[in-house]
Design an enzyme around this catalytic site. Structure first.
Site, PDB file in Angstrom:
ATOM      1  CB  CYS A 277      -0.942  -0.012   1.200  1.00  0.00           C
ATOM      2  SG  CYS A 277      -2.128  -1.364   1.137  1.00  0.00           S
TER       3      CYS A 277
HETATM    4  N1  LIG Z   1      -2.587  -6.072   1.831  1.00  0.00           N
HETATM    5  C1  LIG Z   1      -3.046  -5.013   2.490  1.00  0.00           C
HETATM    6  O1  LIG Z   1      -2.681  -4.785   3.632  1.00  0.00           O
HETATM    7  C2  LIG Z   1      -4.073  -4.084   1.862  1.00  0.00           C
HETATM    8  C3  LIG Z   1      -4.747  -3.195   2.685  1.00  0.00           C
HETATM    9  C4  LIG Z   1      -5.692  -2.359   2.135  1.00  0.00           C
HETATM   10  C5  LIG Z   1      -5.920  -2.375   0.757  1.00  0.00           C
HETATM   11  N2  LIG Z   1      -5.233  -3.233  -0.031  1.00  0.00           N
HETATM   12  C6  LIG Z   1      -5.559  -3.248  -1.464  1.00  0.00           C
HETATM   13  O2  LIG Z   1      -6.381  -4.377  -1.726  1.00  0.00           O
HETATM   14  C7  LIG Z   1      -6.089  -4.904  -3.015  1.00  0.00           C
HETATM   15  C8  LIG Z   1      -5.723  -6.378  -2.907  1.00  0.00           C
HETATM   16  O3  LIG Z   1      -4.546  -6.475  -2.135  1.00  0.00           O
HETATM   17  P1  LIG Z   1      -4.052  -7.839  -1.470  1.00  0.00           P
HETATM   18  O4  LIG Z   1      -2.981  -7.463  -0.510  1.00  0.00           O
HETATM   19  O5  LIG Z   1      -5.200  -8.646  -1.009  1.00  0.00           O
HETATM   20  O6  LIG Z   1      -3.402  -8.537  -2.750  1.00  0.00           O
HETATM   21  P2  LIG Z   1      -2.993 -10.083  -2.880  1.00  0.00           P
HETATM   22  O7  LIG Z   1      -1.973 -10.153  -3.936  1.00  0.00           O
HETATM   23  O8  LIG Z   1      -2.686 -10.648  -1.512  1.00  0.00           O
HETATM   24  O9  LIG Z   1      -4.330 -10.788  -3.364  1.00  0.00           O
HETATM   25  C9  LIG Z   1      -4.921 -10.535  -4.599  1.00  0.00           C
HETATM   26  C10 LIG Z   1      -5.466 -11.849  -5.136  1.00  0.00           C
HETATM   27  O10 LIG Z   1      -6.133 -11.567  -6.361  1.00  0.00           O
HETATM   28  C11 LIG Z   1      -5.898 -12.650  -7.238  1.00  0.00           C
HETATM   29  N3  LIG Z   1      -6.190 -12.188  -8.598  1.00  0.00           N
HETATM   30  C12 LIG Z   1      -5.424 -11.455  -9.431  1.00  0.00           C
HETATM   31  N4  LIG Z   1      -6.086 -11.178 -10.559  1.00  0.00           N
HETATM   32  C13 LIG Z   1      -7.289 -11.771 -10.449  1.00  0.00           C
HETATM   33  C14 LIG Z   1      -8.422 -11.836 -11.278  1.00  0.00           C
HETATM   34  N5  LIG Z   1      -8.456 -11.234 -12.472  1.00  0.00           N
HETATM   35  N6  LIG Z   1      -9.485 -12.542 -10.868  1.00  0.00           N
HETATM   36  C15 LIG Z   1      -9.477 -13.174  -9.666  1.00  0.00           C
HETATM   37  N7  LIG Z   1      -8.435 -13.128  -8.818  1.00  0.00           N
HETATM   38  C16 LIG Z   1      -7.358 -12.423  -9.204  1.00  0.00           C
HETATM   39  C17 LIG Z   1      -4.468 -13.045  -6.977  1.00  0.00           C
HETATM   40  O11 LIG Z   1      -4.200 -14.348  -7.388  1.00  0.00           O
HETATM   41  C18 LIG Z   1      -4.389 -12.875  -5.455  1.00  0.00           C
HETATM   42  O12 LIG Z   1      -4.712 -14.080  -4.778  1.00  0.00           O
HETATM   43  C19 LIG Z   1      -5.012  -4.016  -3.598  1.00  0.00           C
HETATM   44  O13 LIG Z   1      -5.598  -3.010  -4.341  1.00  0.00           O
HETATM   45  C20 LIG Z   1      -4.362  -3.419  -2.357  1.00  0.00           C
HETATM   46  O14 LIG Z   1      -3.754  -2.183  -2.624  1.00  0.00           O
HETATM   47  C21 LIG Z   1      -4.324  -4.107   0.497  1.00  0.00           C
END
Ligand SMILES: NC(=O)c1ccc[n+]([C@@H]2O[C@H](COP(=O)([O-])OP(=O)(O)OC[C@H]3O[C@@H](n4cnc5c(N)ncnc54)[C@H](O)[C@@H]3O)[C@@H](O)[C@H]2O)c1
Length: 439
Positions: A277
């Site tokens: 993030c």
């Molecule tokens: N990790 C954090 O602490 C956090 C906190 C707040 C917001 N976010 C935001 O949330 C979002 C997700 O982050 P995350 O940390 O969960 O990412 P992540 O990489 O842990 O998980 C994302 C998942 O999406 C899957 N994916 C990718 N493309 C896909 C598709 N087309 N269809 C279905 N699945 C798909 C991936 O395989 C993965 O398992 C991002 O925008 C991030 O900035 C993350």
């Protein structure tokens, strides 16, 4: 479908717990969210393109530290639960929540290709009554400039046939005090009906929901939160540099300032920012702002200061070794902690990665220790966490992550000749041998 029946039917299904929740992207954000809805009695469909993740979930195994295996096993055993890579299953879901990654391109421009890929799949199954919510962090305008036209091309009208909203995720992985359901949720719909229904959905699982007037406001609020952190971390990183040249202990200064009960918020310096993030999100806004001809100076400066921190740490290590008449080249350096923050097993964008590469580039021999990360790949090499058996072999150690468990900081101080502490982790140790250099 009329606007009123769309809203009332959805609200009714929430009351009856008959709404099926589909989550797209089952990572750090999506899986805890799926867990939260399932805990409240909703049937869930989890979709991820990563077949290994789906196989793990189907086998009752979690890959997210905050979600225990037994919870996944129980969830998987419920008759209504679906884990799949096949988007066709989303036809049966009523709410479709997108939680896919939003990385940066090499040029530091937003890469919303994962959102687009998920949206293209939704286009194939979108039907009247669907509520689509984007949770991935992105620039203001993504929901109504990009997603809305894609969905309306199907012939369905927003607010009348389907609902569309943005609700940023604020989860803080590893934070036991504020797990997902305890964090107030901001919700902004493309129309008032979209906001109303999306807010009602989250009220089923979140303690508090804050509705805003548009998806853009919700998108911008998320980026403001993370930019606020980035800017304040940059300020305190710069402040640490000033304290160093003045011979003042920055950690003591911060503790003293933090006794003020108002008008001051404690931020800590460190070896750089990491995670999915803080290093990325400001770039989403910087890019969008530039498209509109507005140059964001403050955010860009913060990014510059924070991203220079691994080099500053390298400099501290070189100076510390120099004081011991040692060159960095050929010296054995132990990196303590490679996760991007305390007590997590996530090393995305961790400053440890850049530091290790910098140390390599200067000819240092680098090992690492991290109780949460047994091994990782970097520049085609597999690095494995070492044991504490031969600490005396290292010329210098550098604390990059302050894990509160699993690291014997006193042993480091007893056996290493030199330690660079970028996190104030060694504050309570009694150094038997080590000379400690503080950030
Ligand atoms: N990790 C954090 O602490 C956090 C906190 C707040 C917001 N976010 C935001 O949330 C979002 C997700 O982050 P995350 O940390 O969960 O990412 P992540 O990489 O842990 O998980 C994302 C998942 O999406 C899957 N994916 C990718 N493309 C896909 C598709 N087309 N269809 C279905 N699945 C798909 C991936 O395989 C993965 O398992 C991002 O925008 C991030 O900035 C993350």
């Amino acid at each position: 479908m009329s606007n009123t029946s769309l809203v009332s039917e959805f609200l009714q299904s929430l009351t009856e717990r008959s709404t099926r929740i589909g989550v797209i992207g089952l990572g750090y954000v999506g899986l805890p969210l799926l867990e939260a809805f399932s805990r409240e009695g909703f049937a869930v469909t989890g979709i991820d393109v990563d077949a290994r993740k789906i196989q793990a979930l189907q086998a009752g195994k979690s890959y997210i530290q905050d979600i225990p295996d037994d919870f996944v096993a129980r969830l998987n055993g419920l008759p209504g639960t679906v884990f799949s890579s096949d988007f066709a299953h989303l036809k049966d879901a009523d709410a479709l929540i997108i939680c896919v990654p939003t990385p940066l391109r090499k040029s530091k421009e937003p890469d919303i290709s994962y959102i687009l890929a998920a949206a293209e799949e939704i286009v194939k199954i979108l039907r009247p009554g669907h509520l689509v919510i984007l949770e991935s962090t992105t620039y203001p305008g993504t929901t109504d400039e990009i997603l809305l036209p894609m969905f309306e091309k199907t012939g369905h009208t927003v607010g009348q046939d389907f609902l569309l909203a943005f609700s940023p995720e604020r989860i803080d992985p590893g934070n036991k005090q504020f797990q997902v359901a305890k964090i107030p949720k901001v919700v902004g719909g493309v129309t008032p009906a979209c906001t109303e229904v999306a807010a009602a959905l989250y009220k089923q699982v979140m303690g508090q929901v804050h509705s805003v007037s548009s998806a853009r406001v919700a998108e911008a609020a998320k980026i403001l939160e993370n930019t606020f952190r980035s800017v304040n971390i940059a300020l305190v990183n710069e402040f640490a540099g000033i304290c160093r040249v003045l011979g003042v202990d920055v950690w003591e200064v911060i503790d003293a300032a933090a006794t003020k009960p108002f008008g001051f918020m404690k931020f800590l310096p460190g070896p750089g920012i990491g995670g999915h993030c803080i290093p990325l999100d400001p770039h989403y806004l910087i890019w969008k702002s530039r498209l509109h001809g507005y140059e964001p100076r403050f955010m860009a400066l913060a990014e510059q200061i924070n991203s220079a921190m691994p080099r500053e740490v390298l400099q501290l290590i070189m100076e510390a070794l120099n004081d011991h008449s040692l060159p960095l080249k050929g010296s054995k350096v132990l990196v303590i902690g490679v996760a991007y923050k305390s007590d997590v097993d996530d090393m995305r964008e961790s400053p440890a990665l850049e530091l290790i590469q910098l140390l390599w580039s200067k000819g240092a021999l680098v090992d690492y220790f991290d109780p949460y990360i047994p091994q990782f790949e970097l520049e085609g090499q597999t690095l494995r966490s070492v044991s504490f058996a031969s600490l005396g072999d290292y010329a210098c150690g550098v604390v990059i992550t302050h894990h509160r468990q699993g690291v014997d900081y006193q042993a480091l101080c007893n056996h290493l000749p030199l330690l660079v502490d970028t996190r104030n982790a060694l504050r309570d140790c009694q150094p038997a041998r080590a000379r400690i250099v503080w950030l």
